[in-house]
Design an enzyme around this catalytic site. Structure first.
Site, PDB file in Angstrom:
ATOM      1  N   GLU A  17       0.852  -1.188   0.000  1.00  0.00           N
ATOM      2  CA  GLU A  17       0.000   0.000   0.000  1.00  0.00           C
ATOM      3  C   GLU A  17       0.886   1.235   0.000  1.00  0.00           C
ATOM      4  O   GLU A  17       1.844   1.313   0.768  1.00  0.00           O
ATOM      5  CB  GLU A  17      -0.917   0.008   1.221  1.00  0.00           C
ATOM      6  CG  GLU A  17      -1.851   1.206   1.229  1.00  0.00           C
ATOM      7  CD  GLU A  17      -2.950   1.082   2.267  1.00  0.00           C
ATOM      8  OE1 GLU A  17      -3.907   0.326   2.019  1.00  0.00           O
ATOM      9  OE2 GLU A  17      -2.836   1.736   3.323  1.00  0.00           O
ATOM     10  N   TYR A  49      -5.991   7.438  -0.875  1.00  0.00           N
ATOM     11  CA  TYR A  49      -6.637   8.674  -1.317  1.00  0.00           C
ATOM     12  C   TYR A  49      -6.510   9.672  -0.188  1.00  0.00           C
ATOM     13  O   TYR A  49      -7.011   9.429   0.917  1.00  0.00           O
ATOM     14  CB  TYR A  49      -8.104   8.351  -1.602  1.00  0.00           C
ATOM     15  CG  TYR A  49      -8.830   9.286  -2.520  1.00  0.00           C
ATOM     16  CD1 TYR A  49      -8.601   9.261  -3.888  1.00  0.00           C
ATOM     17  CD2 TYR A  49      -9.797  10.156  -2.033  1.00  0.00           C
ATOM     18  CE1 TYR A  49      -9.306  10.084  -4.751  1.00  0.00           C
ATOM     19  CE2 TYR A  49     -10.508  10.983  -2.891  1.00  0.00           C
ATOM     20  CZ  TYR A  49     -10.260  10.951  -4.244  1.00  0.00           C
ATOM     21  OH  TYR A  49     -10.963  11.759  -5.104  1.00  0.00           O
ATOM     22  N   HIS A  77      -7.925   3.715  -4.079  1.00  0.00           N
ATOM     23  CA  HIS A  77      -8.885   4.068  -3.037  1.00  0.00           C
ATOM     24  C   HIS A  77      -9.728   5.258  -3.515  1.00  0.00           C
ATOM     25  O   HIS A  77      -9.256   6.101  -4.274  1.00  0.00           O
ATOM     26  CB  HIS A  77      -8.170   4.469  -1.760  1.00  0.00           C
ATOM     27  CG  HIS A  77      -7.495   3.334  -1.069  1.00  0.00           C
ATOM     28  ND1 HIS A  77      -7.396   3.269   0.304  1.00  0.00           N
ATOM     29  CD2 HIS A  77      -6.879   2.221  -1.540  1.00  0.00           C
ATOM     30  CE1 HIS A  77      -6.756   2.169   0.645  1.00  0.00           C
ATOM     31  NE2 HIS A  77      -6.418   1.516  -0.464  1.00  0.00           N
ATOM     32  N   GLY A 108     -14.456   7.527   4.423  1.00  0.00           N
ATOM     33  CA  GLY A 108     -13.393   8.468   4.760  1.00  0.00           C
ATOM     34  C   GLY A 108     -13.614   9.058   6.135  1.00  0.00           C
ATOM     35  O   GLY A 108     -14.694   8.945   6.728  1.00  0.00           O
ATOM     36  N   TYR A 148     -13.985  -3.827  10.335  1.00  0.00           N
ATOM     37  CA  TYR A 148     -13.369  -3.434  11.604  1.00  0.00           C
ATOM     38  C   TYR A 148     -13.494  -4.549  12.636  1.00  0.00           C
ATOM     39  O   TYR A 148     -14.496  -4.622  13.350  1.00  0.00           O
ATOM     40  CB  TYR A 148     -14.023  -2.143  12.119  1.00  0.00           C
ATOM     41  CG  TYR A 148     -13.879  -1.008  11.142  1.00  0.00           C
ATOM     42  CD1 TYR A 148     -12.823  -0.118  11.235  1.00  0.00           C
ATOM     43  CD2 TYR A 148     -14.776  -0.862  10.080  1.00  0.00           C
ATOM     44  CE1 TYR A 148     -12.662   0.906  10.313  1.00  0.00           C
ATOM     45  CE2 TYR A 148     -14.621   0.160   9.146  1.00  0.00           C
ATOM     46  CZ  TYR A 148     -13.567   1.039   9.275  1.00  0.00           C
ATOM     47  OH  TYR A 148     -13.409   2.036   8.360  1.00  0.00           O
ATOM     48  N   LYS A 168     -22.862  -2.696   3.134  1.00  0.00           N
ATOM     49  CA  LYS A 168     -21.877  -2.439   2.071  1.00  0.00           C
ATOM     50  C   LYS A 168     -21.756  -3.638   1.133  1.00  0.00           C
ATOM     51  O   LYS A 168     -21.675  -3.480  -0.079  1.00  0.00           O
ATOM     52  CB  LYS A 168     -20.506  -2.099   2.682  1.00  0.00           C
ATOM     53  CG  LYS A 168     -20.487  -0.761   3.408  1.00  0.00           C
ATOM     54  CD  LYS A 168     -19.081  -0.371   3.827  1.00  0.00           C
ATOM     55  CE  LYS A 168     -18.688  -0.932   5.154  1.00  0.00           C
ATOM     56  NZ  LYS A 168     -17.411  -0.373   5.666  1.00  0.00           N
ATOM     57  N   GLN A 179      -9.235  -3.422   9.036  1.00  0.00           N
ATOM     58  CA  GLN A 179      -8.314  -2.513   9.682  1.00  0.00           C
ATOM     59  C   GLN A 179      -7.349  -3.337  10.531  1.00  0.00           C
ATOM     60  O   GLN A 179      -7.578  -4.515  10.804  1.00  0.00           O
ATOM     61  CB  GLN A 179      -9.081  -1.541  10.577  1.00  0.00           C
ATOM     62  CG  GLN A 179      -9.887  -0.514   9.819  1.00  0.00           C
ATOM     63  CD  GLN A 179      -9.004   0.493   9.139  1.00  0.00           C
ATOM     64  OE1 GLN A 179      -8.560   0.265   8.022  1.00  0.00           O
ATOM     65  NE2 GLN A 179      -8.735   1.606   9.775  1.00  0.00           N
TER      66      GLN A 179
END
Length: 197
Positions: A17, A49, A77, A108, A148, A168, A179
């Protein structure tokens, strides 16, 4: 190749990343470094991003360079922060024109100095809305979303957080990237709960 397909085909997927720099000199230095990274044979490179879309153009330029010049699968992203629906559609069209196939769709973080996320007029409040827009209008994209294991900081409890994650996925996400977590047991419970939700 869609990243979801990579995970179906391989038992170990190696990714890198990167965060796009904001100035042209650093961007060119990073491109040279990425050519060196190619020798490590990453399965894909993820391009973040910046806050509020501050690296929007550089995210696109780097993702396109990785995909088309280096020949490495990339995942760009995209966030909802400070963008209207029309602006997001323009970014998606740019990615499409550059033959980028994979996106990480994120709401975000709140803007600096704000305690909660506030969408701009005609913007999105949730990542699920962004996922839905992508899936309905750009169905060729592979779509990743954030998960998460230790609960999203804004969620009232784990059950609510899992329900939001399911929203989602139901909107069209292909895979979930978690994460950071510190306890493997928490992650294993998260995976179990995702399967049961």
């Amino acid at each position: 190749m869609k990243i979801a397909d990579l995970y179906q085909k391989k038992t170990f997927v190696f990714s890198i990343e990167i965060f796009p720099p904001k100035n042209p000199e650093s961007l060119e230095r990073l491109k040279l470094r990425l050519e060196e990274f190619k020798s490590y044979h990453p399965d894909f490179i993820s391009v973040t991003y910046g806050a509020g879309g501050s690296t929007r153009e550089n995210t696109h330029e780097l993702a396109s360079f990785i995909q088309n010049d280096l020949g490495i699968e990339t995942m760009a992203h995209l966030t909802c922060v400070s963008h209207t629906r029309q602006e997001i559609e323009e970014v998606l069209e740019q990615f499409h024109q550059s033959e980028i196939e994979n996106l990480m769709a994120l709401r975000g973080d709140p803007l600096k100095g704000e305690s909660q996320f506030r969408p701009v007029p005609n913007g999105f409040s949730y990542a699920s809305e962004l996922v839905g827009l992508i899936r309905d209008n750009f169905p060729h994209f592979g779509i990743g979303v954030g998960g998460y294991p230790e609960k999203h900081p804004e969620a009232s409890d784990r059950k609510t957080d899992l329900k939001n994650l399911k929203t989602k996925v139901d909107a069209g996400a292909d895979f979930i990237t978690t994460q950071l977590f510190f306890d493997n047991q928490v992650y294993l419970e998260f995976v179990r709960d995702c399967k049961e939700t």
